[in-house]
Enzyme design. Structure first.
Site, PDB file in Angstrom:
ATOM      1  N   TYR A 218     -15.704  -2.568   1.517  1.00  0.00           N
ATOM      2  CA  TYR A 218     -14.687  -3.678   1.765  1.00  0.00           C
ATOM      3  C   TYR A 218     -14.359  -4.224   3.219  1.00  0.00           C
ATOM      4  O   TYR A 218     -13.901  -5.320   3.279  1.00  0.00           O
ATOM      5  CB  TYR A 218     -13.569  -2.638   1.385  1.00  0.00           C
ATOM      6  CG  TYR A 218     -12.092  -3.444   1.317  1.00  0.00           C
ATOM      7  CD1 TYR A 218     -11.602  -3.981   0.374  1.00  0.00           C
ATOM      8  CD2 TYR A 218     -11.052  -3.080   2.360  1.00  0.00           C
ATOM      9  CE1 TYR A 218     -10.306  -4.717   0.250  1.00  0.00           C
ATOM     10  CE2 TYR A 218      -9.764  -3.649   2.355  1.00  0.00           C
ATOM     11  CZ  TYR A 218      -9.694  -4.461   1.214  1.00  0.00           C
ATOM     12  OH  TYR A 218      -8.308  -4.982   1.381  1.00  0.00           O
TER      13      TYR A 218
ATOM     14  N   SER B  89      -6.618  -8.774   5.930  1.00  0.00           N
ATOM     15  CA  SER B  89      -6.186  -7.335   5.780  1.00  0.00           C
ATOM     16  C   SER B  89      -6.123  -6.849   7.063  1.00  0.00           C
ATOM     17  O   SER B  89      -6.797  -7.371   8.134  1.00  0.00           O
ATOM     18  CB  SER B  89      -7.229  -6.590   4.843  1.00  0.00           C
ATOM     19  OG  SER B  89      -6.793  -5.102   4.975  1.00  0.00           O
TER      20      SER B  89
ATOM     21  N   LYS C 199     -13.546  -7.920   4.700  1.00  0.00           N
ATOM     22  CA  LYS C 199     -12.299  -8.408   5.271  1.00  0.00           C
ATOM     23  C   LYS C 199     -12.798  -9.026   6.690  1.00  0.00           C
ATOM     24  O   LYS C 199     -12.013 -10.059   7.306  1.00  0.00           O
ATOM     25  CB  LYS C 199     -11.341  -7.316   5.332  1.00  0.00           C
ATOM     26  CG  LYS C 199     -11.068  -7.070   3.737  1.00  0.00           C
ATOM     27  CD  LYS C 199     -10.095  -8.098   3.145  1.00  0.00           C
ATOM     28  CE  LYS C 199      -9.941  -8.134   1.655  1.00  0.00           C
ATOM     29  NZ  LYS C 199      -9.607  -9.354   1.009  1.00  0.00           N
TER      30      LYS C 199
HETATM   31  N1  LIG Z   1      -2.481  -3.764  -1.407  1.00  0.00           N
HETATM   32  C1  LIG Z   1      -2.526  -3.895  -0.259  1.00  0.00           C
HETATM   33  O1  LIG Z   1      -1.980  -3.298   0.635  1.00  0.00           O
HETATM   34  C2  LIG Z   1      -3.826  -4.658   0.624  1.00  0.00           C
HETATM   35  C3  LIG Z   1      -4.054  -4.570   1.920  1.00  0.00           C
HETATM   36  C4  LIG Z   1      -4.833  -5.465   2.594  1.00  0.00           C
HETATM   37  C5  LIG Z   1      -5.402  -6.718   1.635  1.00  0.00           C
HETATM   38  N2  LIG Z   1      -5.100  -6.662   0.293  1.00  0.00           N
HETATM   39  C6  LIG Z   1      -6.053  -7.837  -0.168  1.00  0.00           C
HETATM   40  O2  LIG Z   1      -4.900  -8.531  -1.166  1.00  0.00           O
HETATM   41  C7  LIG Z   1      -5.828  -8.876  -2.284  1.00  0.00           C
HETATM   42  C8  LIG Z   1      -5.035  -8.575  -3.661  1.00  0.00           C
HETATM   43  O3  LIG Z   1      -5.033  -7.028  -3.681  1.00  0.00           O
HETATM   44  P1  LIG Z   1      -4.401  -6.174  -4.414  1.00  0.00           P
HETATM   45  O4  LIG Z   1      -3.825  -4.873  -3.616  1.00  0.00           O
HETATM   46  O5  LIG Z   1      -3.029  -7.053  -5.104  1.00  0.00           O
HETATM   47  O6  LIG Z   1      -5.046  -5.717  -5.809  1.00  0.00           O
HETATM   48  P2  LIG Z   1      -4.890  -5.534  -7.520  1.00  0.00           P
HETATM   49  O7  LIG Z   1      -6.299  -4.576  -7.664  1.00  0.00           O
HETATM   50  O8  LIG Z   1      -3.613  -4.916  -7.845  1.00  0.00           O
HETATM   51  O9  LIG Z   1      -5.177  -6.992  -7.823  1.00  0.00           O
HETATM   52  C9  LIG Z   1      -6.316  -7.623  -7.581  1.00  0.00           C
HETATM   53  C10 LIG Z   1      -6.396  -8.373  -8.714  1.00  0.00           C
HETATM   54  O10 LIG Z   1      -7.867  -9.511  -8.629  1.00  0.00           O
HETATM   55  C11 LIG Z   1      -8.481  -9.600  -9.825  1.00  0.00           C
HETATM   56  N3  LIG Z   1      -9.806  -9.586  -9.727  1.00  0.00           N
HETATM   57  C12 LIG Z   1     -10.564  -8.824  -9.603  1.00  0.00           C
HETATM   58  N4  LIG Z   1     -12.004  -9.082  -9.596  1.00  0.00           N
HETATM   59  C13 LIG Z   1     -11.882 -10.626  -9.801  1.00  0.00           C
HETATM   60  C14 LIG Z   1     -12.655 -11.538 -10.116  1.00  0.00           C
HETATM   61  N5  LIG Z   1     -13.995 -11.328 -10.044  1.00  0.00           N
HETATM   62  N6  LIG Z   1     -12.064 -12.930 -10.254  1.00  0.00           N
HETATM   63  C15 LIG Z   1     -10.910 -12.846 -10.240  1.00  0.00           C
HETATM   64  N7  LIG Z   1     -10.165 -12.086 -10.262  1.00  0.00           N
HETATM   65  C16 LIG Z   1     -10.453 -10.755 -10.055  1.00  0.00           C
HETATM   66  C17 LIG Z   1      -7.813  -8.241 -10.831  1.00  0.00           C
HETATM   67  O11 LIG Z   1      -8.293  -8.393 -12.070  1.00  0.00           O
HETATM   68  C18 LIG Z   1      -6.513  -8.052 -10.248  1.00  0.00           C
HETATM   69  O12 LIG Z   1      -5.715  -8.743 -10.966  1.00  0.00           O
HETATM   70  C19 LIG Z   1      -7.130  -8.421  -2.171  1.00  0.00           C
HETATM   71  O13 LIG Z   1      -7.929  -9.207  -1.651  1.00  0.00           O
HETATM   72  C20 LIG Z   1      -7.170  -7.264  -1.328  1.00  0.00           C
HETATM   73  O14 LIG Z   1      -8.375  -7.070  -0.247  1.00  0.00           O
HETATM   74  C21 LIG Z   1      -4.338  -5.825  -0.227  1.00  0.00           C
END
Ligand SMILES: NC(=O)c1ccc[n+]([C@@H]2O[C@H](COP(=O)([O-])OP(=O)(O)OC[C@H]3O[C@@H](n4cnc5c(N)ncnc54)[C@H](O)[C@@H]3O)[C@@H](O)[C@H]2O)c1
Length: 284
Positions: free
Chosen positions: A160, A147, A164
């Site tokens: 969080y 991230s 990361k």
């Molecule tokens: N959205 C952003 O801008 C952003 C920025 C930086 C990093 N990220 C990273 O991207 C990744 C995805 O995040 P997102 O934004 O798509 O979030 P999101 O909440 O839309 O999706 C996350 C998914 O992970 C699943 N999940 C949660 N706990 C779980 C578990 N114990 N086992 C299996 N699945 C599980 C959830 O059910 C969900 O489907 C994360 O690692 C997040 O830290 C996202």
């Protein structure tokens, strides 16, 4: 031909947390490119919805219920996938949650869940899959969800941010381990900037400290209003991975700015710098 269309036109992709957000976007993209996609999520209904959408579009996919916070479930997934398909070309350790609240106020169970899903889920995804990938002798690509938060500080999201920074360090060491062992496994740190997903959905923070709900809602609304389109971001991630790049960004300019500030902080050994956003949220 585009690099991702060449590299990811076949083979098996395993993507955790693929029921929603970035995981679902990556799964759709891998399906469009021609891969057989194993859509893994703790939420079976959303995993199935992602898999069904890929199949409806003419692709190949299957949904698997997996809780990445449980190492034995990742072992079971790896065993099942290799028994069924005999290979994995693309593994994306994506599942993650956000946690909002001051460090000393976040309940112990929420701290544990954050570390177990965001960090241990990535480590055990690699531990479960890599020996089987090595034994298959085939070339493979691994992406771990880092991230822009891996390069800065954000008070009120400490749990969080800790995970990361750790996933980023893990990915850098893993890259070097592959190089040292001369293995045909390419490792990428996937660095989303801000993408329009559900991660700050207020319904996901019911066990966080009550006063942190304003922070969660502010982030949720900012992401909803200004977050990058998921399909475009996920297309960019797979394109960069297919070029064997260690860094895969959604918004490179945002990454460069945050990494530059980190470099200054380290070389200058200054005091930690308060992000403007943290002050804005605290003032609201
Ligand atoms: N959205 C952003 O801008 C952003 C920025 C930086 C990093 N990220 C990273 O991207 C990744 C995805 O995040 P997102 O934004 O798509 O979030 P999101 O909440 O839309 O999706 C996350 C998914 O992970 C699943 N999940 C949660 N706990 C779980 C578990 N114990 N086992 C299996 N699945 C599980 C959830 O059910 C969900 O489907 C994360 O690692 C997040 O830290 C996202």
């Amino acid at each position: 031909m585009a690099p991702d269309a060449q590299v990811f036109s076949g083979g098996v992709a395993v993507i955790t947390g693929a029921g929603s957000g970035i995981g679902a976007g990556l799964a759709r993209r891998a399906g469009v490119l021609g891969m057989t996609v194993v859509v893994a999520d703790v939420n079976h209904a959303t995993a199935k919805a992602t898999a069904d959408a890929i199949i409806a579009g003419g692709g190949k996919a299957e949904a698997q219920s997996v809780d990445v916070s449980r190492p034995e479930e990742l072992d079971r997934l790896a065993e099942l996938v290799f028994d069924r398909h005999g290979e994995v070309r693309l593994l994306i350790n994506n599942a993650g949650i956000e946690t909002v609240g001051y460090s000393w106020e976040v309940p112990a169970a929420r701290w544990e869940a954050t570390l177990n899903i965001n960090l241990h889920g990535v480590i055990h995804g690699v531990r479960a899959f890599v020996p089987r990938v090595i034994a298959s002798g085939k070339e493979a690509w691994i992406g771990n969800l880092s991230s822009v938060g891996a390069f800065g500080q954000m008070p009120g999201q400490t749990a969080y941010i800790v995970t990361k920074h750790a996933v980023q360090a893990f990915s850098e060491c893993l890259y070097l381990e592959m190089e040292l062992k001369n293995l045909p496994i390419h490792v990428s740190a996937i660095v989303p900037g801000m993408m329009r997903t559900n991660i700050f959905n207020p319904e996901h923070g019911t066990d966080e400290p009550g006063q942190s709900q304003g922070h969660r809602r502010a982030m949720f609304e900012m992401m909803r209003d200004y977050g990058m389109d998921l399909d475009e971001g996920c297309r960019l991630f797979l394109e960069q991975m297919a070029q064997n790049r260690f860094w895969a960004h959604s918004q490179p300019e945002m990454s460069t700015q945050i990494m530059g500030a980190r470099a200054q902080f380290l070389t200058g050994q200054t005091l930690p710098v308060m992000p403007d956003l943290a002050r804005q949220i605290a003032a609201d």
